[in-house]
Structure formats: C-alpha cells, structure tokens
Design a protein around this motif. Structure first.
Motif, short mmCIF file in Angstrom:
data_model
loop_
_atom_site.label_atom_id
_atom_site.label_comp_id
_atom_site.label_asym_id
_atom_site.label_seq_id
_atom_site.Cartn_x
_atom_site.Cartn_y
_atom_site.Cartn_z
N SER A 29 0.83 -1.20 0.00
CA SER A 29 0.00 0.00 0.00
C SER A 29 0.86 1.25 0.00
O SER A 29 2.01 1.24 0.42
CB SER A 29 -0.90 -0.01 1.24
OG SER A 29 -1.47 1.25 1.45
N ARG A 192 -6.53 4.01 -5.59
CA ARG A 192 -6.96 4.31 -4.24
C ARG A 192 -6.69 5.77 -3.96
O ARG A 192 -5.69 6.33 -4.41
CB ARG A 192 -6.23 3.45 -3.19
CG ARG A 192 -6.50 1.97 -3.29
CD ARG A 192 -5.79 1.23 -2.15
NE ARG A 192 -6.35 1.58 -0.86
CZ ARG A 192 -7.41 1.01 -0.32
NH1 ARG A 192 -8.04 0.04 -0.95
NH2 ARG A 192 -7.86 1.39 0.87
N ASP A 197 -11.33 3.96 1.35
CA ASP A 197 -11.75 3.05 2.42
C ASP A 197 -13.14 3.40 2.95
O ASP A 197 -13.98 2.51 3.13
CB ASP A 197 -10.73 3.08 3.56
CG ASP A 197 -9.43 2.39 3.19
OD1 ASP A 197 -9.43 1.57 2.25
OD2 ASP A 197 -8.40 2.69 3.84
N SER A 198 -13.39 4.68 3.19
CA SER A 198 -14.70 5.07 3.72
C SER A 198 -15.79 4.84 2.68
O SER A 198 -16.90 4.41 3.03
CB SER A 198 -14.68 6.54 4.14
OG SER A 198 -14.38 7.38 3.04
N SER A 201 -16.51 1.07 2.43
CA SER A 201 -17.09 0.47 3.65
C SER A 201 -18.61 0.44 3.58
O SER A 201 -19.25 -0.38 4.26
CB SER A 201 -16.63 1.25 4.88
OG SER A 201 -17.15 2.58 4.87
#
Length: 384
Positions: A29, A192, A197-198, A201
């Motif tokens: 990452s 990314r 991520d948010s 989710s």
C-alpha cells in the motif's frame, strides 16, 4: 464515456510502444512509503542551515527510492498523466491540483518551470540508479515535484500495478465477456485515494455495479485526484451528469491518445480508461423497463440508451481501476486466457500446429497416389 469533453470519434488503443518490465511481486500500500517534501519557499531555504537542507534532501531521496523500488511502473504512469495535463493547452483547468513547489506567494502558477522540470527528469529506472548512487543532479524543486507526484498530493492518490493475471481477472469481474472482440488494455492499475476506504465500507456487490468511463489523456490527472465530477460534464444529450457505459467497447469510443511524459517507459503517447464502482441508487439513470429509471426530466435525447449509465450525484461513484493502453504486450496478449484450454493450447503452439497441418497435407497427397493405400481403402469399403 467522457464527462469533460465532446464525443471523440474514432478513439482507439495505442500500440507499438516500448514494453515495460512486468512487476514480479504484488506491491504494498501507499501508506508504507512516508510522504516527505522539501520546502519550496526560497526564503525558507535561505534561513535554514546547510545541514538542515542536506537532511531534507536526503529524506526525499530515500522516499523516492522507496517509491521507485516498490512500483516503478505506477510512478511512471503518475508522472505521465501529470505531464499530459501540464502540456495541455487547457492546463489552467486540467492541471488540478497544481504542484505547490511551483506556486509563488501570490498563488501564481509557474507552468514554464513545470515544463523545464519535466525535461530535466531522466527515465525513472536511470533516476533510481542515480539516487541509489548519490549522483542525482536534480534540483531541490525538481525532487520536490517528483515527491509530490508520487505521494499523490492531498488526495493521496495511489496506483498499484496489477499483474497480468490480476488484470485479466479484473476484466472478468467488471463485466468484460470472454472472447469479446475489443481492444484490451496493456496495463491495469488499482486506484486508491484518501476516501477509498470510507466509500467502500458502505458499498457491497449487491448494492453497486461497475461502469467504464473514457476521456482525453490530459483529463486523467484531475479525474484521478478529484474524482469524476458532474459539474465538469459537457455531454448532456440525455441529461446532466457523469456518463459511463456498462460495456468496455462503448467507452473505448470516448478515449483519445495524448502526449504524456517523453521519458516514460510506455512511450510518450498513451490513452486511458477508468472502471468506476457505482451505487445502485434511483438517481443513477440506466436503460431499463422502468421509464422513471431510464429518463431524466427535460432530456433532449429521450430515454437513456442501452449500455449507457448516467450518474447525477458525485457521491455515488468512485474510481477503482485505471486501464492504460500503451504497447501491444501486457494484458492484450493475455486475452488468450479468455479462451478454453484447447484454444489456449492451439494459440500457444500455433507454429507447431501450422507445421503439423502442412505435414499432414503432404502425407495425404503422397498416400493418395500410393497403390497399397488405395488397396487398403478398397478392403475397408471406402473406395470403389
């Protein structure tokens, strides 16, 4: 589909470019590489101690070495997309965000300085060797530019080079049918940003689907950093919004080849297409039996055509993959994986198959004139 420019007619894939080395391992990452930068202000540099400047430069050189060692190709593509925006006649709008190292105290943009910096940067494999050997001659400002591009700026944009197998599996997952007669990308990247991520989710396979989006090369730097934006759309035949397609072949009509970075291992000319994840929301217009789902009020063109997608809320869409069309190798060669095992074997051994076929033809011609072979055929009742 393109959200920023008029439709591009005849847009196709770029071929016959230099083949980059295939990544040997999956890369970590972006968070494993610390984001460091040099101060761009001349007054700050003058007030700092010489030892402090050397320490700052050493930190940024070490960070660049980490980036280049982990994923050289993704660094190359980032720099190519940045260069494509910087060289564009629309750089005032498409070079967004603008590198802080080339902004003065009044906010004026030094676009000439950016162009000069890009000319000074050597091919990245050579730059990596120079950094490792402490022989890099780039200025602090030029190193700062590279650090900003590779770290992904404020959006923390990260591209991870996918292996060929990963790329083919991704094509399948996003809906490209096996055996499809279309141009496949030469390289694929996972995308990314700080919001990935948010966003993911709250997204599942059940409440979302994929769409393809094509655009001009000089748009991609801004698109990847800022996301697809409805207010930047120029195409509004079926209503205002972000236009995509459920079919890769449709979106290929809206990409166009552009000039990126001259030192790129992909060559200076390439084109791109994105794969976005879209939440299945009533405001996302698609072609279906439900008239309210497939039409925007006031649409000049009527209902949304088949295979078209119109997203009218920026929050319902997020780019997940970037397909790059460079040279002919890469994923395009791996289209053979879309065939069955028999076809796969024939494709991989096509020269042998050709020779065996030619040998078999000669054998049949020779045997057809052989007396004993003709007698054998008569005994078997296959010849009168």
């Amino acid at each position: 589909m393109s959200d920023r420019d008029e439709f591009v007619e005849g847009g196709g894939a770029v071929t016959n470019l230099t083949t980059p080395p295939e990544p040997e391992v999956l890369l970590r990452s972006r968070h494993s590489v610390p984001a460091v930068s040099l101060q761009s202000s001349d007054s700050h540099r003058e007030s700092s101690s010489g030892a402090g400047n050397l320490t700052d430069r050493k930190k940024i050189e070490e960070s660049l070495i980490q980036h280049l060692s982990m994923d050289l190709l993704s660094c190359d593509v980032k720099l190519s997309l940045f260069s494509g925006a910087a060289k564009s006649f629309r750089h005032d709008s498409v070079l967004s965000p603008f590198p802080p190292a080339f902004l003065d105290d009044t906010g004026s943009k030094d676009i000439k300085g950016v162009h000069d910096a890009l000319l000074a940067i050597p091919p990245l494999n050579r730059l990596q060797r120079q950094l490792e050997q402490n022989s890099c001659q780039l200025s602090d400002q030029q190193l700062n530019l590279l650090s900003w591009v590779f770290n992904g700026g404020q959006s923390q944009l990260s591209l991870r080079t996918m292996t060929k197998v990963e790329g083919i599996e991704t094509l399948r997952r996003v809906g490209v049918k096996p055996g499809a007669q279309i141009s496949l990308p030469t390289h694929a990247f996972e995308v990314r940003t700080i919001s990935t991520d948010s966003w993911m989710s709250n997204t599942t396979e059940e409440n979302s689907f994929y769409g393809f989006h094509g655009s001009r090369l000089d748009n991609w730097f801004s698109i990847l950093h800022n996301g697809l934006q409805q207010h930047r759309a120029k195409t509004s035949l079926f209503g205002e919004g972000i236009y995509l397609s459920s079919e890769l072949g449709v979106s290929l009509n809206f990409i166009s080849r552009g000039i990126g970075w001259d030192g790129s291992m992909l060559g200076s000319s390439l084109s791109c297409l994105a794969v976005a994840r879209i939440k299945n929301h009533p405001s996302v217009k698609i072609h279906c039996a439900d008239a309210t789902r497939g039409r925007v009020e006031g649409s000049e063109g009527g209902n949304i055509p088949e295979n078209y997608i119109l997203v009218r809320d920026n929050q319902l869409i997020h780019i997940r993959y970037l397909f790059v069309y460079g040279n002919e190798t890469g994923l395009a060669v791996q289209s053979v994986l879309y065939r069955n095992r028999f076809s796969n074997w024939i494709y991989n051994n096509r020269l042998l198959v050709l020779l065996l076929g030619y040998g078999g033809l000669l054998l049949l011609v020779g045997m057809s004139s052989s007396p004993w072979f003709r007698r054998l055929l008569r005994k078997l009742g296959m010849l009168q």
